[in-house]
Scaffold this active site. Structure first.
Site, PDB file in Angstrom:
ATOM      1  N   SER A   9       8.546  57.916  19.450  1.00 34.51           N
ATOM      2  CA  SER A   9       7.590  58.952  19.837  1.00 34.51           C
ATOM      3  C   SER A   9       6.907  59.615  18.657  1.00 34.51           C
ATOM      4  O   SER A   9       5.765  60.049  18.761  1.00 34.51           O
ATOM      5  CB  SER A   9       8.289  60.020  20.691  1.00 34.51           C
ATOM      6  OG  SER A   9       8.839  59.436  21.848  1.00 34.51           O
ATOM      7  N   THR A  10       7.585  59.743  17.537  1.00 36.74           N
ATOM      8  CA  THR A  10       7.005  60.418  16.374  1.00 36.74           C
ATOM      9  C   THR A  10       7.164  59.551  15.142  1.00 36.74           C
ATOM     10  O   THR A  10       7.999  58.642  15.092  1.00 36.74           O
ATOM     11  CB  THR A  10       7.690  61.772  16.112  1.00 36.74           C
ATOM     12  OG1 THR A  10       9.056  61.536  15.706  1.00 36.74           O
ATOM     13  CG2 THR A  10       7.686  62.636  17.364  1.00 36.74           C
TER      14      THR A  10
END
Length: 207
Positions: A9-10
């Site tokens: 996600s990041t």
């Protein structure tokens, strides 16, 4: 051919664990990206375009593939229609098997049940709100005020884009609708000038 897709996600998260598991599963080609569930996933799009009939898409977990249950089921349905398999390593799901297909049928049923509950609750909420006197939609007074302002500015010589900017209206069609509410049709009616109050006819009408 086994084709892998991995996502975190990041940018601070690491793909190594997913990549190691996907490599051990025998994947010959891998698509990776660091993107949140709400961002556009270009690598996933390329991966889905690359897959051919008879291939198998392999992911570490199902939540790496779909943004939501509905999104996941949409992807699975598209893969099945193209005769492409799907395997999730951590979830122990193989959609190419009878048991795996059954799992997705259960998922689809649960998703449909969830949608039905949401629709029912929304409908009941609106009915309860109406019973208490709540009105839905744009307030009539606001529309009337905007319509009056559009007419004044239009008669004052402003163009449609200028009226949009002045009144913070986003679309030309809304301005046209407000003008027609007051009996004016910008596509047919002559424009008005500010000085003498006399109508100014377009050149196309003089010719």
């Amino acid at each position: 051919m086994k084709v892998a897709y991995a996502r975190v996600s990041t940018r601070d998260q690491n793909l190594d664990m997913q990549l190691a598991a996907l490599k051990e599963a025998g994947c010959e080609r891998t698509y990776t990206e660091k993107a949140s569930g709400v961002a556009r996933r270009e690598q996933l799009e390329q991966c889905l375009q690359f897959l051919r009939e008879g291939d198998t898409l392999v992911v570490y977990k199902l939540d790496r593939l779909g943004r939501s249950m509905r999104d996941l089921l949409s992807i699975v349905d598209s893969l099945q229609q193209r005769n492409i398999g799907l395997v999730s390593l951590r979830d122990n799901i193989d959609a190419t098997s009878t048991a795996g297909r059954l799992v997705f049928h259960v998922f689809a049923a649960l998703a449909e049940f969830e949608r039905s509950l949401i629709a029912e609750r929304t409908s009941e909420g609106r009915k309860a709100a109406r019973a208490k006197g709540t009105k839905f939609g744009r307030p009539r007074k606001e529309s009337n005020d905007k319509a009056d302002a559009c007419v004044q500015l239009y008669k004052g010589g402003m163009t449609i884009p200028q009226i949009m900017q002045q009144l913070s209206i986003r679309s030309k069609s809304t301005v046209y609708r407000f003008l027609r509410m007051r009996g004016l049709d910008p596509s047919r009616k002559p424009r008005f000038s500010t000085g003498s109050g006399e109508k100014t006819v377009n050149k196309t009408q003089n010719s």
